[in-house]
Design an enzyme around this catalytic site. Sequence first.
Site, PDB file in Angstrom:
ATOM      1  N   GLY A 305       0.829  -1.200   0.000  1.00  0.00           N
ATOM      2  CA  GLY A 305       0.000   0.000   0.000  1.00  0.00           C
ATOM      3  C   GLY A 305       0.865   1.252   0.000  1.00  0.00           C
ATOM      4  O   GLY A 305       1.952   1.301  -0.592  1.00  0.00           O
ATOM      5  N   SER A 306       0.392   2.275   0.703  1.00  0.00           N
ATOM      6  CA  SER A 306       1.062   3.578   0.653  1.00  0.00           C
ATOM      7  C   SER A 306       2.424   3.608   1.331  1.00  0.00           C
ATOM      8  O   SER A 306       3.153   4.597   1.202  1.00  0.00           O
ATOM      9  CB  SER A 306       0.150   4.642   1.269  1.00  0.00           C
ATOM     10  OG  SER A 306      -0.992   4.834   0.466  1.00  0.00           O
ATOM     11  N   THR A 307       2.798   2.546   2.064  1.00  0.00           N
ATOM     12  CA  THR A 307       4.141   2.540   2.648  1.00  0.00           C
ATOM     13  C   THR A 307       5.222   2.471   1.576  1.00  0.00           C
ATOM     14  O   THR A 307       6.396   2.698   1.865  1.00  0.00           O
ATOM     15  CB  THR A 307       4.311   1.353   3.620  1.00  0.00           C
ATOM     16  OG1 THR A 307       4.061   0.128   2.910  1.00  0.00           O
ATOM     17  CG2 THR A 307       3.365   1.471   4.801  1.00  0.00           C
ATOM     18  N   ASP A 597      -4.960   7.504   4.474  1.00  0.00           N
ATOM     19  CA  ASP A 597      -5.301   7.250   3.082  1.00  0.00           C
ATOM     20  C   ASP A 597      -6.293   6.107   3.001  1.00  0.00           C
ATOM     21  O   ASP A 597      -6.081   5.042   3.552  1.00  0.00           O
ATOM     22  CB  ASP A 597      -4.045   6.906   2.279  1.00  0.00           C
ATOM     23  CG  ASP A 597      -3.221   5.814   2.928  1.00  0.00           C
ATOM     24  OD1 ASP A 597      -2.992   5.910   4.143  1.00  0.00           O
ATOM     25  OD2 ASP A 597      -2.821   4.878   2.224  1.00  0.00           O
TER      26      ASP A 597
END
Length: 605
Positions: A305-307, A597
């Site tokens: 994901g956004s990591t 998010d």
Amino acid sequence: MTLRPRPVALTQSSRRRVAAPSARRRMTVVVAVLVLAALGLLARAFDLQVVRKQFYQEQGEARFLREMPIAVSRGTIFDRNGEPLAVSTPVVSIWANPPEVLENEERIPELARALGVDAAELKERLAQRSDREFVYLRRQMPPEAAQAVLDLGIPGVNGQREYKRYYPSGEVTAHVLGFTNIDDHGQEGLELAFDDWLAGKPGAKRVIRDRMGHVVEDVELVREPKPGKSLTLSIDRRIQFLAYNELKSALEQFEAESGSMVILDAKSGEVLAMVNLPTYNPNAVRGSSAAQRRNRAMTDVLEPGSTVKPILMTAALASGRFTPTSPLIDTGGGHWFFQGHDIHDTHNWGVLTPTGVITKSSNVGAAHIAMQLDTALMYDTYRAFGFGNSTNSGFPGEASGYLKVGRDWRPLEKAIMGYGYGLNVTPLQLANAYATLADGGVMHSPTFVKDAINEPRAIVTPEIAAQVVKMMETVTAPGGTATAAQVANYIVAGKTGTAHKASAGGYAKNNYTAAFAGMVPATDPRLVGVVIIDDPKKRSYYGGMVSGPVFAKVMEGALRLLDVPPDNIGRWYAGGPLQGQGGLVGAKPKDDVSIDDEPIEDPNP
């Protein structure tokens, strides 16, 4: 008239002359027989003592001379501060010679009571093995209990010294250490990885035993025993307990399925803590399941994901086309319809700087950046940070994750890889990528051994690494997505991630992975941590709200234990998202509050 001879009368002297030769003949026969018997005995003695000496000696020794193993203690495993994590304790295994025990059948009930088993089952077991000379009756008994059995004096029942592994920290360190089997051989975890080092080499000696099986004399040492060598790990038992307790609390609070946390030393790559839940008790492995024994931080993969956005930003800065403050990116009202796919954000962030894309975790902004990068550069950067490769930690069963070859990326795949879908990583891989940024762009292979030789590799320039870390500081600042990950008196740099879980035919609508990855103190990172919580069902599923607090609580305690100096004295946070790097430029939500998010509805291209 017929004449007959007249009988001659023998005198006494004549009779003696006739008997003398007869007596001599008998004496000769007797002597001859005795001589032959003596020769036979001599021949037999020669045969026994010279010709067939070896055979009969071996037969005799087979009945009274035995080669017995000399058990050796497995090496102790210590944490980095010398606290024992795995030790071997002496035990006694009771064994029997079935034929001897069966000769004293009336004592079998007495033996069964001492062993704590059913008498009928014990008798049947011995009968089934009556053609053997050795069978275990019970393994690894405490010495006192075993001695009570031996004191019964039942013929054919004997004891054998062995060692049993014991783990003082129990389930807290179970996934890192693994466990041994009943013969003290490593089966999982570091017990398996370092089995040759820890196990040692059992010795052997020849002894004389009486008919009861008791050793009456040691004859010779056949093989010198070599005890196992000790092993000092990089794990800090104190930090391990902190991580375990906070992760357990979070899983209960959010009713999550499972979770993992990894903490690395940013300067060396040493693993200071690795915790997984659910877990098991390595001192009683029999009652555990395979799912409980799995080291999820090493074997399970997830879409980050956004990591992954800081890694994307590293490629963007390396391209020369982006800086932390330019160019400006229009997020199009929070939606970008790209090739029939709705890439969207939680809010309409308007126009953002690249730093603002990190601060607000804009999927639209990340996708725009990805599409402006050369595919080879983006792929090579992801690959250089370890995605799709094993970390070479040496841990058994470590997964390599998955990263599709860049030349095969379709445009939509490339866009969604910018915000963490379409690739798989392990929690350890993600932690190692962040540790590379924390150490100025230098990558170390994660290691579980304290002070292990670890050749560093430069991945990106220190300048780019420092810029990305500075951009990540805004994530925990007011207005960022992870204010709950703040640590008092320390600056935290990190990134949240909330991703839909893959399921059959696509992605589950209401199942998520909540993640937070970060480093502290951000001005000179010492610790890197990754928290993954799988499928939280209650209160929230966002990485900043679910995993961020776990990071904060564990790091607060770890920094104190390691006596790491604060870098943010007197302030809760040094600077907000609009300072230095730049953040929001255009529209922003009515309330500048911490949000996270939101996962896209359908990340499947």
